[in-house]
Design an enzyme around this catalytic site. Structure first.
Site, short mmCIF file in Angstrom:
data_model
loop_
_atom_site.label_atom_id
_atom_site.label_comp_id
_atom_site.label_asym_id
_atom_site.label_seq_id
_atom_site.Cartn_x
_atom_site.Cartn_y
_atom_site.Cartn_z
N ASP A 1 1.41 7.07 -0.01
CA ASP A 1 0.40 6.09 -0.18
C ASP A 1 0.64 5.90 -1.82
OD1 ASP A 1 -2.17 4.65 0.37
OD2 ASP A 1 -3.00 5.82 -1.05
N GLU B 1 -5.13 -8.50 5.02
CA GLU B 1 -5.42 -7.94 6.29
C GLU B 1 -6.32 -6.77 6.01
OE1 GLU B 1 -3.24 -5.39 9.70
OE2 GLU B 1 -2.95 -4.77 7.48
N ASP C 1 -0.69 -6.80 3.60
CA ASP C 1 -0.78 -6.08 4.75
C ASP C 1 -1.61 -4.85 4.14
OD1 ASP C 1 0.45 -4.65 7.25
OD2 ASP C 1 0.93 -3.22 5.85
N ASN D 1 0.75 -1.23 -0.15
CA ASN D 1 0.03 0.03 -0.06
C ASN D 1 0.80 1.25 0.14
OD1 ASN D 1 -2.36 1.63 0.74
ND2 ASN D 1 -1.31 2.19 2.32
#
Length: 592
Positions: A195, A252, A225, A139
């Site tokens: 990001d 996740e 993740d 991410n």
């Protein structure tokens, strides 16, 4: 990042607060109805079958060399099918554990080891039948406004990384503040981290190439993740770009009520971790475990859910149980490994004093090898209860739940067809009962009572047997462990007395001392005058030792004592269990 100081878990329920870390934050609660149907079991989880061994062991912050050694000495023999390792990519330097979750580049040079050491670890684990799952951070990179050298020597600045430049990050340069806003959660910065623009074909291919590189080294799957911060369609696109696009993924997606992003959105590219499972374990082991019969209700389908008692986030932010729960934590793992919902992961980390605490011996660019004998690493994979239940899980397979019984409170029992039977006592006193099973007649090892089959149970021709469970204890029988079986590898001597290390932070007035008192003779049998007097050498931290046999489950509290006047700390009794190797360290804070 907000920091939290943690004390040992008390018996009353802990208030839950929001805590955001540098890798993920709360997500939405999945609402896919599944659950266990009466008389039957849900399907096995979708993690690939590894010769009938499906339990995952998460060795958090273990070096590649330590994982390799543990695979060869313990993990393979104990029956684990998989070992999950921390992110292997180059990351920002720093002692805190979360630096591993702030990538700088995709070269395999982290503080946990080199590329060559990683490859050797995978091969060593594979040689004993254990596959490797790698934690993958896709991410974000490291934090905005930072610059320096990564753990592999790569230089980076705010918008200039070995693999990415300014155009590869999303346009939103603000931190996420509203978790009910889907766009903001998936396009803005997670606690200041850069990001990635995962809608970009270039970024997608870079991530796909990194994951394929790890597969080329033998990795069998990935924990993705912070998935909820990446649109599900972007993750599907990344996976489709992989040469090994059929590799196993589990996402996740941290659920939270009232938020728009849900775990089931991500099932197009992998399974998802079911965080509500861990939350329910925490709730029910603090209330009544009879409710566990319905733990699969209103959650992800069993064959798409990854489950755990604790992980590195939830043990720190109070969302789940942890090693600090003592005997109840062991019982929760016993339940998870015996109940047919989801794909179970056993968590093994280290003792910590606050949210940021890095692995024992960590420096800015290295982590010391794990040492289970030091007491600083929790090493659940070596507990005879865990090893016994991994064997149970492998033996019962997808056998249905039969003969459920409960007392309406904290004593439950159930069978797994004619292959296994479990009873759990979540009370502070022993319980006795005649249990009814579908097991064939014979003598069985109680695989949670000991690792050497020193405690056995005789099942009659009608499937019944008599047993007494200790306080906060369990019993587990299965057809793969008849009486006389080979002892579980790595078991310690439960009858050997050991010094339990006690430490509590408590401020006192002149003339007061601090004592630890409990339900064992060595703890004064709840008499403050006979309790163990602790030393004030490191005031305000009071320290001492208590002689208790290995494997002992006990309750205790702290008392301020002055000439016959006793002031008890608040809250319910604390609960702990001496480890099978005789080790236990209590590190607490006085409860006002």
């Amino acid at each position: 990042m907000r920091k939290v100081q943690l004390s040992r878990r008390r018996e009353g329920r802990r208030p839950r607060g929001r805590l955001f870390r540098a890798l993920a934050a709360a997500g939405a609660v999945g609402a896919v109805a599944a659950g266990l149907l009466a008389g039957g079991a849900p399907a096995a989880a979708a993690i690939p079958d590894n010769n009938g061994r499906g339990v995952v062991l998460n060795l958090f912050q273990w070096t590649w060399g330590s994982v390799a050694t543990e695979c060869a000495s313990t993990i393979g023999d104990a029956g684990f099918g998989y070992v999950q390792v921390s992110p292997p990519a180059e990351h920002v330097q720093g002692e805190a554990w979360w630096t591993s979750y702030q990538p700088v580049s995709y070269q395999i040079e982290s503080k946990l080891g080199t590329r060559a050491e990683f490859a050797n670890m995978v091969q060593t684990c594979n040689d004993v039948g254990v596959e490797v799952i790698a934690d993958a951070v896709v991410n974000h990179t490291t934090g905005a406004g930072q610059s320096g050298y990564g753990t592999g020597g790569s230089w980076f600045t705010d918008d200039d990384f070995p693999d990415y430049s300014a155009q590869d990050f999303n346009d939103c340069r603000e931190n996420i503040s509203d978790y009910t806003n889907r766009w903001e959660v998936q396009n803005c910065r997670l606690v200041g981290l850069q990001d990635l623009r995962t809608s970009s074909g270039y970024v997608q291919q870079k991530i796909a190439d990194y994951l394929d590189d790890l597969v080329s080294l033998g990795v069998a799957g990935f924990r993705i993740d912070a998935s909820k911060h990446v649109p599900a369609a972007d993750l599907e696109a990344i996976k489709s770009r992989m040469v090994n696009s059929d590799v196993y993924w589990v996402h996740e997606v941290i659920g939270a009520a009232g938020e728009p992003i849900t775990e089931d959105e991500y099932l197009g590219s992998g399974d998802s971790h079911e965080f509500d499972y861990a939350r329910q374990l925490e709730h029910d082991f603090d209330a009544r475990i009879a409710n566990l019969r319905y733990i699969g209700d209103n959650k992800l389908p069993s064959d798409r859910a990854g489950v755990f008692v604790s992980n590195h986030d939830t043990e720190r932010n109070g969302e789940s149980m942890s090693y600090q729960w003592g005997a109840k934590y062991t019982l929760a793992n016993t339940f998870m490994l015996s109940w047919p919902y989801g794909s179970p992961t056993v968590y093994s980390g280290y003792e910590f004093s606050d949210f940021d605490t890095g692995a024992p011996g960590a420096t800015a660019d290295s982590v010391a090898d794990a040492e289970c004998d030091s007491g600083a690493w929790t090493c659940e994979q070596r507990w005879h209860e865990i090893q016994g239940m991994v064997g149970f899980n492998n033996t019962v397979g997808d056998a249905e739940v039969t003969r459920w019984w409960d007392d309406g409170g904290n004593h439950i029992a159930y069978g797994r067809g004619d292959k296994g039977y479990v009873a759990i006592n979540n009370n502070g006193h022993e319980v006795s009962r005649t249990y009814s099973s579908d097991l064939p007649a014979g003598d069985y090892c109680d695989v949670v009572a000991s690792g050497d089959c020193s405690q056995t149970v005789t099942v009659a021709a009608d499937g019944t047997f008599d047993a007494t469970l200790p306080a906060y204890g369990a019993l587990a029988l299965h057809v793969g462990a008849p009486a006389g079986s080979t002892p579980v590898p790595g078991d310690g001597d439960n009858d050997e007395a050991a010094d339990v290390s006690v430490s509590v932070r408590a401020e006192t007035t002149w003339g007061q001392d601090v004592r630890v008192v409990g339900n064992h003779g060595a703890l004064g049998s709840w008499d403050p005058a006979a309790g163990v007097v602790l030393s004030a050498t490191d005031y305000p931290r009071w320290t001492g030792t208590v002689d208790l046999p290995a494997g002992t489950a006990f309750e205790y509290k702290y008392v301020k004592y002055d000439g016959g006047t006793a002031i008890w700390e608040s809250g319910g009794n604390r609960v702990a269990t001496v480890g099978p190797d005789g080790s236990l360290k209590l590190s607490d804070t006085w409860r006002d």
